[in-house]
Write a protein that holds these residues in place. Structure first.
Motif, PDB file in Angstrom:
ATOM      1  N   LYS A  20      -6.061 -10.589   0.189  1.00 25.55           N
ATOM      2  CA  LYS A  20      -6.898  -9.167   0.528  1.00 25.55           C
ATOM      3  C   LYS A  20      -6.278  -8.273  -0.629  1.00 25.55           C
ATOM      4  O   LYS A  20      -5.410  -8.191  -1.383  1.00 25.55           O
ATOM      5  CB  LYS A  20      -5.838  -8.456   1.515  1.00 25.55           C
ATOM      6  N   LEU A  22      -7.617  -4.946  -2.318  1.00 22.27           N
ATOM      7  CA  LEU A  22      -7.839  -3.557  -2.465  1.00 22.27           C
ATOM      8  C   LEU A  22      -8.260  -3.197  -4.371  1.00 22.27           C
ATOM      9  O   LEU A  22      -7.404  -2.765  -5.112  1.00 22.27           O
ATOM     10  CB  LEU A  22      -6.824  -2.772  -2.145  1.00 22.27           C
ATOM     11  N   GLN A  39     -11.671  -5.121  -0.707  1.00 19.05           N
ATOM     12  CA  GLN A  39     -11.885  -3.200  -0.186  1.00 19.05           C
ATOM     13  C   GLN A  39     -12.525  -2.456  -1.191  1.00 19.05           C
ATOM     14  O   GLN A  39     -11.043  -2.402  -1.711  1.00 19.05           O
ATOM     15  CB  GLN A  39     -10.967  -3.818   1.530  1.00 19.05           C
ATOM     16  N   GLU A  52      -6.499   2.661   6.448  1.00 18.24           N
ATOM     17  CA  GLU A  52      -7.724   1.582   6.813  1.00 18.24           C
ATOM     18  C   GLU A  52      -7.228   0.197   5.617  1.00 18.24           C
ATOM     19  O   GLU A  52      -7.555  -1.003   6.550  1.00 18.24           O
ATOM     20  CB  GLU A  52      -8.812   2.253   5.618  1.00 18.24           C
TER      21      GLU A  52
END
Length: 111
Positions: A20, A22, A39, A52
């Motif tokens: 993941k 960011l 993201q 979020e």
């Protein structure tokens, strides 16, 4: 930013393929080139939008060169997340010839 030396970090080669990610760069930087599936929350918006970010998994935080992601990593660590600062940022990602996409469909770049 107390204890930044104790924050987890990883080189771009240590970022797992299914990580993941960011990206805390500004909109224009994101649009020029970013990691597919990452993201995007600009650093200036992170304190208002950190809800979020998934709290139940490691989050690899990246910016252009590593300064903003270090600040974001420190902030997230202080709010209960498991962030990892990506050393060298998108500059190192591009230098390692890791895949990137752009919002325009043009050849992705790091700005």
């Amino acid at each position: 930013m107390d204890n930044v030396d104790n924050l987890p970090s990883a080189s771009v080669d240590e970022v797992p393929a299914d990580a993941k990610i960011l990206d805390v760069r500004e909109d224009f930087e994101w649009e020029a080139g970013h990691i597919d599936g990452a993201q995007h929350i600009p650093l200036g918006e992170l304190s208002a939008r950190y809800g979020e970010v998934p709290v139940d998994e490691d989050v690899y935080v990246i910016c252009r060169s590593g300064g903003r992601s270090l600040r974001a990593t420190a902030f997230l660590a202080g709010t209960g997340f498991d962030p990892v600062n990506v050393l060298g940022g998108m500059g190192a990602w591009a230098d390692a010839e890791k895949p990137m996409v752009s919002e325009s469909g043009d050849e992705p770049t790091v700005k």
